[in-house]
Each structure stands twice: as structure tokens, then as C-alpha cells.
Design an enzyme around this catalytic site. Structure first.
Site, PDB file in Angstrom:
ATOM      1  N   SER A 146     -13.857  -9.840  10.890  1.00  0.00           N
ATOM      2  CA  SER A 146     -13.302  -9.519  12.207  1.00  0.00           C
ATOM      3  C   SER A 146     -14.138  -8.467  12.931  1.00  0.00           C
ATOM      4  CB  SER A 146     -11.857  -9.031  12.066  1.00  0.00           C
ATOM      5  OG  SER A 146     -11.808  -7.833  11.317  1.00  0.00           O
TER       6      SER A 146
ATOM      7  N   ASP B 248       0.806  -1.219   0.000  1.00  0.00           N
ATOM      8  CA  ASP B 248       0.000   0.000   0.000  1.00  0.00           C
ATOM      9  C   ASP B 248       0.843   1.276   0.000  1.00  0.00           C
ATOM     10  OD1 ASP B 248      -2.526  -1.271  -0.107  1.00  0.00           O
ATOM     11  OD2 ASP B 248      -2.305  -1.823   1.994  1.00  0.00           O
TER      12      ASP B 248
ATOM     13  N   ASP C 272      -6.476  -5.909  -4.356  1.00  0.00           N
ATOM     14  CA  ASP C 272      -6.270  -4.493  -4.049  1.00  0.00           C
ATOM     15  C   ASP C 272      -4.964  -3.962  -4.634  1.00  0.00           C
ATOM     16  OD1 ASP C 272      -7.512  -6.203  -2.108  1.00  0.00           O
ATOM     17  OD2 ASP C 272      -7.660  -4.565  -0.680  1.00  0.00           O
TER      18      ASP C 272
END
Length: 378
Positions: free
Chosen positions: A348, A94, A155
Site C-alpha cells: 500500500s 495487538d 504477528d
């Protein structure tokens, strides 16, 4: 602006007002990844989502054509420079998100020379994660982490524009070649025959062989995580734009067709596309916002003769209007985010039915795309 797009002007006014009110809170901090009861807490610049705030500031500057956001942008840019210098929490692909919405945006909007250098430095940092044998950029974790070793995720396509930009600036095609290889591996292994997608795929880093697909944030290994599908629509379109490989555009169309076919009546996807009307599952407004940007860019890149252009544009506008009417935080005075009903990670129970900061960024990007010609940061 035509009367039928009055909602667009109103939404832009709402967003700019919210950004202005948020500046004192996030002046030298950033919003957390997800809100709590629709309120983001101020956090340090140390997470994969930290650049979405500065991305919104750059968009606000471009919309208003003023200098009112320059001071906070300058403070934020210094933070991103320091983060790269000190290698703060950068063991992630990222880096592309982080420095496309900071350094690339600053270079495009302001022409700042130091940001040009920062782009290349960040791309070099990202290239450390490229595995030559597997042809992928490892998504998460230390390169020696056996649990993450050899993992790519859908992603990752959105992190590749940083590498394409570095090749453009330096004339060195090593960055671009790595990005194309990663996109090709994503195309080969993550897209299934029915145009659904895995969230993640593992490779044997020693041999480079693909091993298996799975999910981290989707409903199951063989379901289709909505946000991942949206990343794919946008990400493959961007790789086409930067590489000229038309197969990437074909992949984006296949993913777009499946995504649109699974939308409920209000056109905002459930958090996983396995769910449909009446499932009582949460929507993901952030997947919707990403999909608008991807569909609009996909339509823009298709040949004029392609009949899908209008279909993708129309789908994007329908999703936009639904977000505007049903999914914003307008009228919720205590909220400091833009979109409600986002989902970070259902499995989660993290950021479920909340604002999520990337959803807010892409919502604003989608409004900019619909309202004017825009030189994107990707």
C-alpha cells in the site's frame, strides 16, 4: 565493555540522546507508526503501535538506572489505563503488544500494583477474540466482520506473552491454554514444509477448519514476508519459554535457519525474503531488528550442547553491526527516529524506506540484550 563492542556503547548513547530529545514532542502523545521523511508526527494513543514509545522509555530507564524518565512514563501509563477503560481501538489482537510494553513493563520495572490489575484486564479483553472451535485469536477487526472473521496472522505470536503473564499472576490457566492453542495452530498452519511462513491464515469459525493461507503485507501468498518470519523466530521462542513445549523451539530454529539463509551481503533482509542481492527492492531494517532479538533469545533457550547457539548469536551480532554502520539515523539532525530503511507496508506504499516505530523499539531492545542481562517484558 570490550573494545570490539565500542559500537554498542556508542549506539546506546545515540539512542538515549534521541529519546531525551523526543520527550517534549511525545510527552502525552506517541510517535506515528511510520515517519515521513524520517520524522515521526505526534499522534494520540489509538493505534496498534502506540506502546513501542513507552517500551523504549522503560528500556531507557533500565539502561540509565535513573528516575529521569519516570514523569513521562507516568503520563503514558495513565493514557494506557484510559485507553483500556474506554475501549479505544482495541478490536485487534495487538492488545498484547499494547499492554506487554506498558502494563507488564511497568509491573516488572516498578512493581506497580495497578499495572498488575491492568495486565489481567487487558488479557480479559484479548480473550474475547479467542475462537474456541478454531483455536485462534482473531487478528483484526470486529468479530462480526466477515472479511476478517477467522483470520490469524504470524504477528499474533508476539501478543501471546500477555496471556501467559495473566495466567502466571492469577493462577488461572485459561489464558495460557488459549495462548498455547493459538501457537499450536500457528505452528500447524502458517509454517510451510520448507520453513517459510504465510503472513495470514483463514479458518472457518463455525467448524474450526483451516481454509487457506495468504498474505497482506508480503510480496505474494506463497512468498515469505521478512518481518513475519522474524516475528515467528521470536514468537515461537517465547511460547517455548512460557509453555515448555520444545516443538516451539524446533519451529523457531527452522524459521531462523531459513531467514539467515536468505540474508544479503550486509545481513539486513529485503522486505520479502523472496528477493535477493541485486533485486533493487527495499530492505526492512525493522525485520532485522526483530530478528536480532529473536535469534538472541533463541540461542539463550537452546541447550548448551546445541551447536546452533553460537551460530544464532553470531548471526545476531552481524545483523546488529550492519544496522549500526549502515541503517541508523546518526548524523541526520532533522530525523527523530532511530533506524532508516524500514518498510511498514510495501503493497500500500505506506511507510516505505522510512523509520518505523517497532523497528526503533526492537533496535533498542537488541542493544540492551547485547549489553547486559535483561528481564524482558514479553
Amino acid at each position: 565493555m570490550e573494545n570490539e563492542f565500542l559500537w554498542l556503547k556508542n549506539d546506546l548513547d545515540f539512542v538515549l540522546d534521541r529519546i531525551r530529545k523526543n520527550i517534549p514532542v511525545f510527552y502525552n502523545k506517541v510517535p506515528g507508526a511510520a515517519s515521513h521523511h524520517l520524522i515521526y508526527e505526534a499522534t494520540p494513543n489509538n493505534y496498534w503501535t502506540s506502546s513501542f514509545w513507552i517500551g523504549m522509555l522503560f528500556l531507557a530507564k533500565e539502561i540509565t538506572q535513573t528516575n529521569e524518565f519516570d514523569e513521562v512514563i507516568s503520563v503514558q501509563m495513565k493514557s494506557f489505563q484510559e485507553r483500556l477503560e474506554n475501549k479505544v481501538e482495541l478490536e485487534t489482537h495487538d492488545i498484547g503488544f499494547l499492554y506487554s510494553l506498558s502494563a507488564v513493563a511497568d509491573y516488572k520495572v516498578n512493581g506497580t500494583k495497578t499495572s498488575r490489575d491492568l495486565i489481567v484486564q487487558a488479557a480479559d479483553c484479548l480473550m474475547v477474540r479467542f475462537n474456541e472451535k478454531a483455536g485462534i485469536i482473531q487478528a483484526w477487526g470486529n468479530l462480526d466482520d466477515l472479511n476478517e472473521n477467522g483470520r490469524m496472522i504470524i504477528d499474533g505470536l508476539m501478543n501471546l506473552p500477555l496471556l501467559y503473564k495473566a495466567s502466571e499472576l492469577t493462577g488461572n490457566d485459561v489464558y495460557k491454554k488459549a495462548a498455547i492453542r493459538h501457537a499450536k495452530q500457528t505452528q500447524k498452519y502458517i509454517i510451510r514444509e520448507n520453513n517459510t511462513t504465510y503472513h495470514t491464515y483463514f479458518f472457518d469459525r463455525r467448524t474450526g477448519e483451516g481454509v487457506e493461507g495468504s498474505t497482506a503485507q508480503g510480496y505474494s501468498d506463497d512468498s515469505c514476508w521478512a518481518r513475519g518470519q522474524a516475528w515467528g523466530i521470536y514468537g515461537f521462542t517465547l511460547s517455548y519459554l512460557h509453555s515448555g513445549d520444545y516443538t516451539f523451539l524446533e519451529s523457531a530454529q527452522g524459521l531462523a535457519d531459513y531467514y539467515i539463509s536468505r540474508l544479503p551481503v550486509d545481513n539486513v533482509a529485503y522486505w520479502d525474503l523472496i528477493f535477493q542481492e541485486g533485486s533493487q527492492q527495499e530492505r526492512d531494517s525493522s525485520a532485522a531488528a526483530i530478528s536480532i532479538c529473536g535469534l538472541l533469545e533463541l540461542a539463550k533457550q537452546l541447550p548448551l550442547s546445541n551447536s546452533n547457539r553460537n551460530r544464532y548469536e553470531e548471526a545476531a551480532i552481524k545483523i546488529s553491526k550492519s544496522l549500526s554502520e549502515l541503517y541508523t539515523t546518526k548524523g541526520i539532525s532533522e530525523a527523530n527516529g532511530l533506524l532508516k530503511h524500514g518498510v511498514y507496508d510495501k503493497n500500500s506504499n505506506k511507510g516505505v524506506d522510512e523509520s518505523v516505530i517497532w523497528g526503533d523499539y526492537y533496535y533498542l531492545e537488541s542493544l540492551v540484550r547485547l549489553s547486559r542481562s535483561w528481564n524482558m517484558y514479553w
